[in-house]
Every structure is written in C-alpha cells, then in structure tokens.
Design a protein around this motif. Sequence first.
Motif, PDB file in Angstrom:
ATOM      1  N   HIS A 211       0.833  -1.195   0.000  1.00 22.68           N
ATOM      2  CA  HIS A 211       0.000   0.000   0.000  1.00 22.68           C
ATOM      3  C   HIS A 211       0.870   1.247   0.000  1.00 22.68           C
ATOM      4  N   LEU A 212       0.313   2.356  -0.452  1.00 19.87           N
ATOM      5  CA  LEU A 212       1.022   3.627  -0.335  1.00 19.87           C
ATOM      6  C   LEU A 212       1.315   3.900   1.144  1.00 19.87           C
ATOM      7  N   GLU A 213       2.517   4.402   1.413  1.00 13.66           N
ATOM      8  CA  GLU A 213       2.921   4.686   2.791  1.00 13.66           C
ATOM      9  C   GLU A 213       3.309   6.161   2.916  1.00 13.66           C
ATOM     10  N   THR A 214       2.928   6.757   4.021  1.00 11.39           N
ATOM     11  CA  THR A 214       3.277   8.147   4.304  1.00 11.39           C
ATOM     12  C   THR A 214       4.242   8.171   5.477  1.00 11.39           C
ATOM     13  N   VAL A 215       5.380   8.832   5.277  1.00  5.65           N
ATOM     14  CA  VAL A 215       6.423   8.859   6.298  1.00  5.65           C
ATOM     15  C   VAL A 215       6.922  10.285   6.511  1.00  5.65           C
ATOM     16  N   GLY A 216       7.455  10.506   7.693  1.00  9.18           N
ATOM     17  CA  GLY A 216       8.161  11.740   8.002  1.00  9.18           C
ATOM     18  C   GLY A 216       9.589  11.414   8.375  1.00  9.18           C
ATOM     19  N   LEU A 217      10.539  12.167   7.833  1.00 12.30           N
ATOM     20  CA  LEU A 217      11.960  11.961   8.097  1.00 12.30           C
ATOM     21  C   LEU A 217      12.552  13.239   8.669  1.00 12.30           C
ATOM     22  N   GLY A 218      13.605  13.097   9.460  1.00  4.77           N
ATOM     23  CA  GLY A 218      14.257  14.274  10.015  1.00  4.77           C
ATOM     24  C   GLY A 218      15.722  14.031  10.282  1.00  4.77           C
ATOM     25  N   ILE A 219      16.511  15.091  10.181  1.00  7.27           N
ATOM     26  CA  ILE A 219      17.939  15.031  10.503  1.00  7.27           C
ATOM     27  C   ILE A 219      18.318  16.320  11.213  1.00  7.27           C
ATOM     28  N   TYR A 220      19.131  16.190  12.244  1.00  6.21           N
ATOM     29  CA  TYR A 220      19.626  17.350  12.978  1.00  6.21           C
ATOM     30  C   TYR A 220      21.138  17.268  13.064  1.00  6.21           C
ATOM     31  N   ILE A 221      21.803  18.260  12.487  1.00  8.88           N
ATOM     32  CA  ILE A 221      23.267  18.332  12.484  1.00  8.88           C
ATOM     33  C   ILE A 221      23.676  19.533  13.326  1.00  8.88           C
ATOM     34  N   PRO A 222      24.317  19.337  14.468  1.00  6.07           N
ATOM     35  CA  PRO A 222      24.788  20.480  15.267  1.00  6.07           C
ATOM     36  C   PRO A 222      25.659  21.402  14.422  1.00  6.07           C
ATOM     37  N   GLU A 223      25.570  22.680  14.693  1.00  3.91           N
ATOM     38  CA  GLU A 223      26.186  23.682  13.817  1.00  3.91           C
ATOM     39  C   GLU A 223      27.690  23.529  13.669  1.00  3.91           C
ATOM     40  N   GLN A 224      28.381  22.990  14.676  1.00  7.40           N
ATOM     41  CA  GLN A 224      29.826  22.849  14.552  1.00  7.40           C
ATOM     42  C   GLN A 224      30.227  21.818  13.500  1.00  7.40           C
ATOM     43  N   TYR A 225      29.265  20.947  13.098  1.00  4.70           N
ATOM     44  CA  TYR A 225      29.561  19.942  12.077  1.00  4.70           C
ATOM     45  C   TYR A 225      28.984  20.302  10.709  1.00  4.70           C
ATOM     46  N   LEU A 226      28.113  21.290  10.639  1.00  2.17           N
ATOM     47  CA  LEU A 226      27.446  21.631   9.382  1.00  2.17           C
ATOM     48  C   LEU A 226      28.285  22.596   8.560  1.00  2.17           C
ATOM     49  N   ARG A 227      28.580  22.210   7.328  1.00  2.00           N
ATOM     50  CA  ARG A 227      29.313  23.096   6.415  1.00  2.00           C
ATOM     51  C   ARG A 227      28.352  23.929   5.599  1.00  2.00           C
ATOM     52  N   ARG A 228      27.379  23.284   4.943  1.00  2.00           N
ATOM     53  CA  ARG A 228      26.363  24.018   4.203  1.00  2.00           C
ATOM     54  C   ARG A 228      25.206  23.100   3.830  1.00  2.00           C
ATOM     55  N   GLU A 229      24.069  23.704   3.580  1.00  2.00           N
ATOM     56  CA  GLU A 229      22.880  22.977   3.147  1.00  2.00           C
ATOM     57  C   GLU A 229      22.739  23.135   1.640  1.00  2.00           C
ATOM     58  N   VAL A 230      22.631  22.011   0.935  1.00  4.32           N
ATOM     59  CA  VAL A 230      22.505  22.023  -0.517  1.00  4.32           C
ATOM     60  C   VAL A 230      21.018  22.057  -0.873  1.00  4.32           C
ATOM     61  N   PRO A 231      20.616  22.887  -1.851  1.00  4.63           N
ATOM     62  CA  PRO A 231      19.199  22.918  -2.248  1.00  4.63           C
ATOM     63  C   PRO A 231      18.703  21.531  -2.644  1.00  4.63           C
ATOM     64  N   ALA A 232      17.442  21.282  -2.397  1.00  9.40           N
ATOM     65  CA  ALA A 232      16.843  19.977  -2.665  1.00  9.40           C
ATOM     66  C   ALA A 232      16.864  19.651  -4.150  1.00  9.40           C
ATOM     67  N   THR A 233      17.075  18.377  -4.448  1.00  7.08           N
ATOM     68  CA  THR A 233      16.894  17.864  -5.799  1.00  7.08           C
ATOM     69  C   THR A 233      15.689  16.926  -5.782  1.00  7.08           C
ATOM     70  N   LEU A 234      15.315  16.397  -6.924  1.00  7.50           N
ATOM     71  CA  LEU A 234      14.220  15.438  -6.971  1.00  7.50           C
ATOM     72  C   LEU A 234      14.550  14.168  -6.196  1.00  7.50           C
ATOM     73  N   LYS A 235      15.852  13.943  -5.962  1.00 13.29           N
ATOM     74  CA  LYS A 235      16.299  12.718  -5.314  1.00 13.29           C
ATOM     75  C   LYS A 235      16.540  12.890  -3.816  1.00 13.29           C
ATOM     76  N   ASP A 236      17.226  13.973  -3.423  1.00 10.01           N
ATOM     77  CA  ASP A 236      17.741  14.076  -2.060  1.00 10.01           C
ATOM     78  C   ASP A 236      17.680  15.487  -1.501  1.00 10.01           C
ATOM     79  N   TYR A 237      17.757  15.537  -0.172  1.00 12.93           N
ATOM     80  CA  TYR A 237      18.105  16.757   0.560  1.00 12.93           C
ATOM     81  C   TYR A 237      19.506  16.516   1.122  1.00 12.93           C
ATOM     82  N   THR A 238      20.490  17.255   0.626  1.00 14.82           N
ATOM     83  CA  THR A 238      21.879  17.010   1.005  1.00 14.82           C
ATOM     84  C   THR A 238      22.395  18.078   1.951  1.00 14.82           C
TER      85      THR A 238
END
Length: 408
Positions: A330-357
Amino acid sequence: MNRKLILWGLLALNAMPIFARKTLTVRVVNPSRLEKTDEPVIIDLHQYGEVDSATVTFQGQQQPYQLDDLNHDCKYDELCFLTNLQKGQEKTYQVNLFDHGTPETFKARTYAELVVPSKNKKLAKNQQDIYLRCLSFDKKTKDIYHFVHSHGLCFESELIALRVYFDNRQTVDVYGKKHKQLELFDTQFYPSAAQLAQGYGDDDLWVGDTYGLGALRGWDGHQERLFDHVGYQEQRVVAEGPLRAIVEVVDNGWVPAPGMKMVNATIRYTIYAGHRDVDVDVFFDRNAEDEHFATGLINVKNSTEFSDQKGLRGCYGTDWPTGKDDGVHHLETVGLGIYIPEQYLRREVPATLKDYTDVVKPVGNSLHYKIACTSKKEDFGFKDGKAWFTWLKDWKQQNLNPITVTIE
C-alpha cells in the motif's frame, strides 16, 4: 570456647552483604523548561576498575540499567540508565559497581540483529536462524547485499525500526510500526501475511541509492559519493538492549572521493528505549576536520520540506515502499528528520528530486548528528506533516538543552 567464637565469626561473615567495589551518587538535573522522558544517563566505567555487575536505585527503588562493552574486549566500558524529569527537576540516583556477579535482566525495550540466510531452505523469510555479532567482507566480494538477510543489520526501539544496507550505498532504510512494540525478532523486516493481519509493521520507504534516513557519504565538492573505494566493510551488533541498541558499520581503507586521503571510519548508530531518534557517531582513525562529507534525506515523493537553515531538516511525503505499485503493498506516508549540530554543518545544498543534502565536516576525528522518523500508520504518532515538523523543532530544542549529570 574458641571454636564457638570462630563459628560465630564465620556465621557473621556469611550474613554480611556483599559490598560494592564502588558506590556512586549520580545527580541529574533538568535545567530547561522542557520535560525529559527516557533521557539517557551514561557513566564511563574506565576510572572504576573492573566492573562485572551493578545496581541502580532511586529513592530505594531498583531501576533498569545496561552495561555495554563498546570495544569488543569483553570488559564493560559504560553503564546506561534512563531518567524522566519534569522541567527544572533534580533527581539523585545511587549506583553500585561490583567486580563480580553478572548484570541483572530487565524487560527488553530495544533490539538489534545481524542475520544471514539459513541453509534450511524450508524456513520462512521471517524465520532465518543464523544470528551473527559481526560480519566482514573483502572488496573482492561482488554481491554483499544479497548474502545478508534483510540486506544488512537491523535495530529498533518500541517506536521505530531501521536497517543499514550492506553494500556500497550503506543507505538507512525505514520500517514503520502500527503499535509500540518490538518486532524485528519476529518479522526480520519481512512480516508474514498473518503478522500483518495481527497489526505488525512493515518496510514503508523505497530508498534506492539515496541517503534514505541520514546515511553518510563521501563528498567531492559537487556531489555525494558512494562507498565504491573501500578496503573492506564490516557490520556488527555492539549491544541489543534492554535500554539501548548499538550497531556499527566499519569502512576501512575508504577513499571518500577522488583525490582524498584514505581513512578508516566507524559509523555507530545508537537508539534508546522510548525514542524515535537515533544518534549517529562517526569515528575516523585520523584528524579529518579539513575534509568534507555528505549526509541527508531522501526526497520522498509528494513530500513537503522543512528546514531552519541551521542544521535541522525534514520532509513528509507519500510513496510506494517498493518504488511502484506492485499490487501487494500500500502507499505509505512517512516523516523523516535530521539534525546536524552547527559545529559539524558546512552548508545545506538545495533539494533535488532525489535528495536533501547537507555537507558536513568532522571536528578532529569525529562527526555527530541525529536522525528520526515516523510513519502515519502509527497509533501513537502524528496526524500530518505540520505536526511532524513541530515535533522536529521541539526535538532540536531538546538537544540544545541537555540534562546535567554530576557523579560523586
């Protein structure tokens, strides 16, 4: 008379309690205005000598605990217990450490397994019977993915279950539950029709070669890189419960991207009882803070995106768990989340059809971030994406306002 005195002395000695090698007073404080539930308290045991068993009490009442050997030398490295704290609340626990005995058994609230297919071909897909603690493959092996049952190790709390693909993707895949319960020992990620009818969960996300839920990847400055250049890969179950499950993925001789130096990396996933989030800790064998890596989320079809532009990112969407309508799922609905503390984050890449990088960088020789998920079929979950994104924001605040632990 002397014999009587000796006898009474021996009886007195036998009646004496077995004293702890070390008694610790552990004071935990919630300085925030947020309620804390099943909050882990971790005690490093290295300074206390050999520890074989323990007791943890609060106001004279015994509390569940867990002793873990993290480096596979058959000696316990950490003690873990969980605490519930109202805003501003303080609690004091007594921890007794013994150099004898065995740990007590408590109700399992987490689980992990690494299974390979049985030689008995008559066994059902959810009844394979070869359980391993560790499995390594040389790079000459062409098809690791199909050698391992469930395609990799699996781990869970009562709320969620995950698996990590054992191949060059190392994607983190999601299994959604209907009810709060442990299921993986029964279903092995593949519930039968009878189990589905009884209310068991199922694989509910098609991930392909995406990050899935927060897989680590190499980064070449423009795009993510799979684990195509690795000396050998290993997966292992470090701890399976009762209060936390710990699993590790080892990539030795890894060249993350063309032109990068080789590095040995261990990716550790830790899930605690009562939690839908997972700690991801990456340990490198050298200083890697001048190098960049990638992680992120699959862009689930028909999903909406959330980001605070400061390390917190999520999505909520609907797709077929097999990537297409196969007439079974059956179709499934999901929620996903990621939290990267600021000292480890270099930059957020704009979303593509495939991924949030997200491009990340270690601090010294380590990297830390957290992942979380939900399934709409949960009878204990969230009704829509708005509710999920609200939880993500609260989740970040929980992490920014930790409890304090003082040991005397």
